[in-house]
Design a protein around this motif. Structure first.
Motif, PDB file in Angstrom:
ATOM      1  N   THR A  15       0.825  -1.207   0.000  1.00  0.00           N
ATOM      2  CA  THR A  15       0.000   0.000   0.000  1.00  0.00           C
ATOM      3  C   THR A  15       0.858   1.255   0.000  1.00  0.00           C
ATOM      4  OG1 THR A  15      -0.124   0.231   2.415  1.00  0.00           O
ATOM      5  CG2 THR A  15      -1.727  -1.251   1.370  1.00  0.00           C
ATOM      6  N   GLN A  16       0.235   2.380  -0.373  1.00  0.00           N
ATOM      7  CA  GLN A  16       0.928   3.666  -0.390  1.00  0.00           C
ATOM      8  C   GLN A  16       1.298   4.118   1.017  1.00  0.00           C
ATOM      9  OE1 GLN A  16       1.960   5.379  -3.101  1.00  0.00           O
ATOM     10  NE2 GLN A  16       1.209   3.661  -4.317  1.00  0.00           N
ATOM     11  N   GLN A  17       0.578   3.628   2.033  1.00  0.00           N
ATOM     12  CA  GLN A  17       0.840   4.039   3.412  1.00  0.00           C
ATOM     13  C   GLN A  17       2.094   3.368   3.976  1.00  0.00           C
ATOM     14  OE1 GLN A  17      -2.381   3.188   2.337  1.00  0.00           O
ATOM     15  NE2 GLN A  17      -2.748   5.388   2.110  1.00  0.00           N
ATOM     16  N   GLN A  18       2.488   2.248   3.394  1.00  0.00           N
ATOM     17  CA  GLN A  18       3.675   1.541   3.868  1.00  0.00           C
ATOM     18  C   GLN A  18       4.931   2.126   3.223  1.00  0.00           C
ATOM     19  OE1 GLN A  18       1.983  -2.334   2.553  1.00  0.00           O
ATOM     20  NE2 GLN A  18       2.547  -3.070   4.578  1.00  0.00           N
ATOM     21  N   ASP A  19       6.071   1.929   3.875  1.00  0.00           N
ATOM     22  CA  ASP A  19       7.328   2.326   3.238  1.00  0.00           C
ATOM     23  C   ASP A  19       8.244   1.108   3.167  1.00  0.00           C
ATOM     24  OD1 ASP A  19       9.370   2.249   5.463  1.00  0.00           O
ATOM     25  OD2 ASP A  19       7.978   3.686   6.349  1.00  0.00           O
ATOM     26  N   TYR A  20       9.216   1.194   2.258  1.00  0.00           N
ATOM     27  CA  TYR A  20      10.093   0.039   2.055  1.00  0.00           C
ATOM     28  C   TYR A  20      11.508   0.293   2.559  1.00  0.00           C
ATOM     29  CZ  TYR A  20       9.692   2.748  -2.323  1.00  0.00           C
ATOM     30  OH  TYR A  20       9.554   3.744  -3.251  1.00  0.00           O
ATOM     31  N   ASP A  21      11.672   1.284   3.443  1.00  0.00           N
ATOM     32  CA  ASP A  21      13.003   1.608   3.964  1.00  0.00           C
ATOM     33  C   ASP A  21      13.638   0.421   4.694  1.00  0.00           C
ATOM     34  OD1 ASP A  21      12.670   4.102   2.934  1.00  0.00           O
ATOM     35  OD2 ASP A  21      12.213   5.085   4.834  1.00  0.00           O
ATOM     36  N   LYS A  45       5.378   0.297  -4.691  1.00  0.00           N
ATOM     37  CA  LYS A  45       4.210   0.165  -3.819  1.00  0.00           C
ATOM     38  C   LYS A  45       3.066  -0.329  -4.686  1.00  0.00           C
ATOM     39  CE  LYS A  45       5.654   3.757  -0.568  1.00  0.00           C
ATOM     40  NZ  LYS A  45       5.254   4.930   0.226  1.00  0.00           N
ATOM     41  N   ILE A  46       2.825  -1.629  -4.619  1.00  0.00           N
ATOM     42  CA  ILE A  46       1.794  -2.233  -5.461  1.00  0.00           C
ATOM     43  C   ILE A  46       1.338  -3.536  -4.821  1.00  0.00           C
ATOM     44  CG2 ILE A  46       3.461  -3.499  -6.882  1.00  0.00           C
ATOM     45  CD1 ILE A  46       1.630  -2.989  -9.293  1.00  0.00           C
ATOM     46  N   THR A  47       0.070  -3.833  -4.926  1.00  0.00           N
ATOM     47  CA  THR A  47      -0.436  -5.065  -4.347  1.00  0.00           C
ATOM     48  C   THR A  47       0.113  -6.279  -5.082  1.00  0.00           C
ATOM     49  OG1 THR A  47      -2.423  -6.387  -3.922  1.00  0.00           O
ATOM     50  CG2 THR A  47      -2.521  -4.868  -5.772  1.00  0.00           C
TER      51      THR A  47
END
Length: 210
Positions: A15-21, A45-47
């Motif tokens: 989701t857009q609310q999550q981050d991948y840091d 950011k994609i399902t």
């Protein structure tokens, strides 16, 4: 000194609310320990429920593989590739044709060995985890449907928040634009200054007046 092995970090959040840091940090540290050279990072950011044909990140990965940009793909876990068992297998197979291994950090597992050979045991493990990723998707979908049905039964509102919460979100995202509107800057000028559509500026102005 031998040339460092080139790898691609493949990172996905749903989701857009999550981050991948965190994923980037974990995989970067892993590569440093292994002495790998990171030649490419794909972070999106994609399902994971989208099909291979609709996954721009996977298409980018396979295109880069065809250009021989790296020798391994590093992922935190198999579900980062997707949540459809067939698409996961298809993606891995296409990488294997280029003799590119997929490294699953959480399992400490590589999909092929240094000679480009697949392991029977490894294939079994990949198949099991692919099915688990798909099953998690099904369970999550059922939970969401059940939650929505329960919310409707209790006449609870479903959807994005409105009112004060929504205004706070707009203030955070368009603070400078709002400041210009308050100074009397025209709708057209605000649109040009902040690279947003005139309709967006109009909506923000209406929210300010609400």
């Amino acid at each position: 000194m031998p040339e460092q092995l080139k790898v691609c970090l493949f990172i996905r959040v749903s989701t857009q609310q999550q981050d991948y840091d965190r994923q980037i940090s974990d995989l970067t540290s892993y590569c440093a320990q292994k002495g790998y050279a990171i030649s490419k990072t794909i972070a999106t950011k994609i399902t994971g429920t989208k099909t291979l044909a609709d996954r721009q990140d996977l298409q980018e990965l396979l295109a880069a593989a065809n250009r021989n940009e790296f020798q391994k793909v590093i992922v935190c876990e198999i579900s980062r590739i997707g949540r459809n068992a067939r698409d996961i297998r298809n993606t891995i197979d296409q990488l294997h044709r280029k003799k590119i291994a997929v490294v699953f950090k959480n399992l400490g597992l590589e999909s092929i060995d240094e000679n480009g050979n697949e392991s029977f045991v490894t294939n079994i493990i990949i198949a099991i985890y692919s099915e688990l990723a798909q099953e998690e998707k099904r369970i999550l979908s059922e939970r969401i449907k059940s939650g929505l049905a329960e919310a409707r039964r209790k006449n609870k509102r479903i959807g994005r928040p409105t009112g004060k919460e929504n205004i706070q979100e707009i203030n955070k995202k368009y603070g400078k634009l709002i400041s210009d509107l308050r100074k009397g800057t025209s709708l057209t000028d605000c649109s040009k200054l902040h690279s947003v559509s005139r309709n967006t500026v109009i909506k923000i102005k209406k929210l300010m007046a609400a």
